[in-house]
Design a protein around this motif. Structure first.
Motif, mmCIF file in Angstrom:
data_model
loop_
_atom_site.group_PDB
_atom_site.id
_atom_site.type_symbol
_atom_site.label_atom_id
_atom_site.label_comp_id
_atom_site.label_asym_id
_atom_site.label_seq_id
_atom_site.Cartn_x
_atom_site.Cartn_y
_atom_site.Cartn_z
ATOM 1 N N TYR A 67 0.785 -1.237 0.000
ATOM 2 C CA TYR A 67 0.000 0.000 0.000
ATOM 3 C C TYR A 67 0.814 1.282 0.000
ATOM 4 O O TYR A 67 0.244 2.377 -0.072
ATOM 5 C CB TYR A 67 -0.967 0.000 1.190
ATOM 6 N N GLU A 68 2.121 1.209 0.092
ATOM 7 C CA GLU A 68 2.934 2.409 0.020
ATOM 8 C C GLU A 68 4.311 2.072 -0.537
ATOM 9 O O GLU A 68 4.618 0.898 -0.811
ATOM 10 C CB GLU A 68 3.048 3.089 1.379
ATOM 11 N N LYS A 73 9.389 6.735 1.463
ATOM 12 C CA LYS A 73 9.266 7.050 2.891
ATOM 13 C C LYS A 73 10.650 7.220 3.525
ATOM 14 O O LYS A 73 10.882 8.146 4.317
ATOM 15 C CB LYS A 73 8.483 5.953 3.618
ATOM 16 N N GLY A 131 1.403 4.203 -4.138
ATOM 17 C CA GLY A 131 1.599 5.330 -3.236
ATOM 18 C C GLY A 131 0.599 5.278 -2.096
ATOM 19 O O GLY A 131 -0.547 4.849 -2.271
ATOM 20 N N HIS A 132 1.019 5.721 -0.920
ATOM 21 C CA HIS A 132 0.177 5.638 0.277
ATOM 22 C C HIS A 132 -1.157 6.366 0.064
ATOM 23 O O HIS A 132 -2.231 5.800 0.307
ATOM 24 C CB HIS A 132 0.939 6.248 1.461
ATOM 25 N N SER A 135 -3.381 4.797 -2.524
ATOM 26 C CA SER A 135 -4.116 3.665 -1.946
ATOM 27 C C SER A 135 -5.348 4.159 -1.195
ATOM 28 O O SER A 135 -6.448 3.598 -1.324
ATOM 29 C CB SER A 135 -3.211 2.857 -1.013
ATOM 30 N N GLY A 158 1.962 9.763 4.663
ATOM 31 C CA GLY A 158 2.325 8.568 3.918
ATOM 32 C C GLY A 158 3.377 8.974 2.915
ATOM 33 O O GLY A 158 3.127 9.856 2.092
ATOM 34 N N GLU A 159 4.557 8.375 2.961
ATOM 35 C CA GLU A 159 5.702 8.896 2.218
ATOM 36 C C GLU A 159 5.842 10.391 2.554
ATOM 37 O O GLU A 159 6.040 10.739 3.698
ATOM 38 C CB GLU A 159 5.568 8.642 0.711
ATOM 39 N N ASP A 338 -5.061 3.087 7.820
ATOM 40 C CA ASP A 338 -4.081 2.346 7.025
ATOM 41 C C ASP A 338 -4.579 0.977 6.589
ATOM 42 O O ASP A 338 -4.224 0.502 5.504
ATOM 43 C CB ASP A 338 -2.780 2.189 7.819
#
Length: 612
Positions: A67-68, A73, A131-132, A135, A158-159, A338
């Motif tokens: 998911y990321e 990150k 990408g977070h 997603s 996220g990131e 998440d």
């Protein structure tokens, strides 16, 4: 058939979700199987469940999607530490060994894990990374009932991204704008969660629930010193007050000096100033969100809005968006945090990576009421329960409904275990503790004697959808308990002058409506509408209760006690039943009275619970 497995892991709330040709087959959080709340581990149990639900082997999955993007990150962490050097050296020393040992090489770790189940597959070619916030956005738009919609995602980070704004149309999903770390609405709210003595990433619900007991007298102070908010909702935080960028805590001494009090320790009593701080940051969050949604409506011209990310779990803010009227319809991903990223990763890969078309979900949405977890047949449940020493009665479906409704009407607390387990943080009538909302003492009783948590924590009403507008100021579906609205004036109770003069928690025991157990101090309630098509059994139970009481509402709270996840199996349900003051346990058509159980199996959860 194209199977895609989405994974979220290694931060908090690990989960797995399986889709087939763009439809969600199964989804579950790892915590439900390991019994470790917010478990961040690789979701091996959730994966096994999803595959078993579909009746397939892992090798039949076309793609696994994380998911990321771990490398992005890591880049953000390195750049942040360099920007703040040497302030972040302690945090840097703690984080880097873990990143260099494991997190930086997550692709290698994931491939190794996948090969334990399907060693003959070249997972290097089947493993994808999303990408977070893509997603989150995919989890919000693709299961929604809209052909086109504006999409807003808000969380901690996220990131690099903390907020994203985009548009979905058919199978297309485009992110138009982003706000970047460290400027984060989610982290701002979490900073106040920490400052008022609650646990970050789980205590935000408490902060929201505490807010109505206070006055927002610090809101302007927050705007003057902590956040520079623009008319379009974009903002920057003054990081000289925060330590979350590189420190081991969320706020610093300058933050404490601004409010004139130190960080509250968890064991210290809540005072009026903490309630006022909670009210203030809630008001600030609502103002930021409303400016964002208004500018998004102006820019896109969309009538529909989809929300995801942890901030979308703030149901008070969601209610304000709905009442603001800039969007005709809003749809919120029930697993907005998440865990829901696992669904978004899988659906995003199907439509964006593979270029597959999207059929707008028939019915309410594509989430099946969020009932995406394990279910247990009644015969299996009975065997499992008796194996752990339970004494039960096997009833017909009609007898089960009749006796459960009668027990509720008699003021008893019911552990209700029925059908598939919910995905996301809310219990929605699959794994719920239920009670009579007409009781003035029920909120306090459930908090202190069943849930073992703070007495101010509010409970939600489950109401038959067809009766909604007779009880609440709401005229739209709210199946996931993510909208707040007021109890209608016709059901409200006026307060006396003496009651109105009360402050803080003293307000708690003042009944405010015909359903005081689910009416907050500001006459609001976090509403779940119950629909015959998505949960016919829960709908039938509330209907039976209404037949007895003329009240189409039940108190609904998650079937767990403080510090543990929602129950997953019949054995989990029995342990919670025997360790709390729940009076009756109903597992399918298995009916268990506390008075009939062996006293040797009684336990005292309250003596050994972790804080939540």
């Amino acid at each position: 058939m194209t199977y895609i497995l989405g994974l979220a892991a290694f931060y908090h709330d690990s989960a797995a979700a399986l889709t087939c040709d763009g439809e969600i087959v199964a989804a579950a959080q790892e915590e439900r199987f390991t019994r470790k709340k917010h478990d961040s581990a690789y979701p091996s149990n959730a994966i096994a469940y999803c595959l078993g639900e579909a009746g397939i082997e892992l090798g039949e999955v076309e793609h696994v999607v994380f998911y990321e993007k771990p490398f992005v990150k890591f880049e953000r962490l390195l750049e942040t530490y360099l920007a703040y050097a040497p302030r972040g050296i302690a945090s840097f020393r703690m984080a880097m060994p873990l990143w260099l040992k494991e997190k930086l090489f997550q692709k290698r770790l994931l491939v190794r894990k996948l090969k334990t189940l399907a060693p003959g597959v070249k997972w290097e070619d089947r493993l994808l990374f999303s990408g977070h916030h893509l997603s989150h956005a995919a989890s919000a738009f693709y299961p929604s009932p809209f052909e086109t919609a504006a999409v807003l995602t808000m969380d901690g980070v996220g990131e690099w991204t903390t907020t994203s704004m985009g548009v979905g149309k058919g199978a297309e999903l485009t992110l138009l704008k982003e706000l970047h770390f460290p400027h984060s609405l989610g982290l701002l709210y979490s900073a106040f969660t920490y400052f008022t003595g609650f646990r970050v990433n789980s205590g935000e619900y408490k902060l929201m629930g505490l807010a109505p007991y206070g006055q927002p007298r610090f809101a302007q102070l927050i705007f003057d010193h902590l956040i520079d908010l623009k008319p379009d909702g974009t903002f920057r935080l003054d990081m000289s007050y925060f330590d979350y960028g590189v420190g081991l805590v969320m706020t610093n001494d300058r933050f404490a000096a601004l409010f004139g009090i130190p960080v509250r320790k968890a064991e210290q009593p809540l005072e009026q100033i903490h309630m006022d701080i909670a009210a203030s940051i809630q008001q600030v969050l609502e103002e930021v969100v409303l400016r964002l949604t208004r500018s998004l409506a102006d820019e896109t011209g969309a009538e529909n809005l989809c929300l995801a990310g942890g901030v979308a779990l703030n149901c008070v803010s969601n209610g304000k968006i709905l009442r603001d009227g800039r969007f005709r319809n809003i749809w919120i991903q029930p697993a907005a945090g998440d865990a829901g990223g696992a669904i978004g990763a899988a659906l995003g890969a199907y439509h964006l990576e593979l270029g597959k078309p999207r059929a707008v979900p028939s019915g309410r949405d594509g989430m099946s009421g969020a009932y995406l977890g394990p279910a247990f047949a009644d015969d299996d449940s009975a065997v499992r329960l008796m194996a752990v020493g339970a004494r039960l009665e096997r009833l017909s479906e009609d007898e089960t409904m009749a006796r459960t409704a009668r027990a509720l009407a008699d003021g008893r607390a019911i552990g209700w275990f029925s059908g598939r387990m919910e995905f996301g943080p809310r219990a929605l009538g699959g794994r719920s503790i239920l009670a009579d909302p007409r009781s003035p003492a029920m909120q306090r009783l459930l908090n202190l004697k069943v849930k073992y948590r703070e007495s101010f924590r509010p409970f939600a009403p489950s109401i038959l959808r067809e009766d909604l507008e007779d009880w609440f100021d709401l005229d739209t579906d709210s199946p996931y308990m993510l909208l707040v609205a007021d109890v209608l004036r016709s059901h409200q109770r006026s307060m006396t002058d003496a009651e109105q003069s009360l402050f803080g928690i003293d307000k708690l025991n003042v009944p405010r409506s015909d359903i005081p157990a689910v009416t907050h101090v500001d006459y609001s309630a976090r509403i779940q509408t119950v629909h015959r098509d998505t949960n016919p059994r829960y709908h039938a139970l509330i209907t039976r209760f209404k037949d007895l009481t003329n009240c189409p509402v039940l108190v609904n709270t998650s079937f767990n006690v403080r510090g543990e996840p929602i129950v997953c199996t019949p054995e989990d349900a029995f342990r919670c039943f025997m360790g709390s003051e729940i009076d009756v346990l109903v597992v399918g058509t298995c009916f268990l009275e506390k008075a009939n159980q062996s006293v040797d199996l009684l336990t005292r959860y309250a003596d050994s619970l972790e804080p939540d």
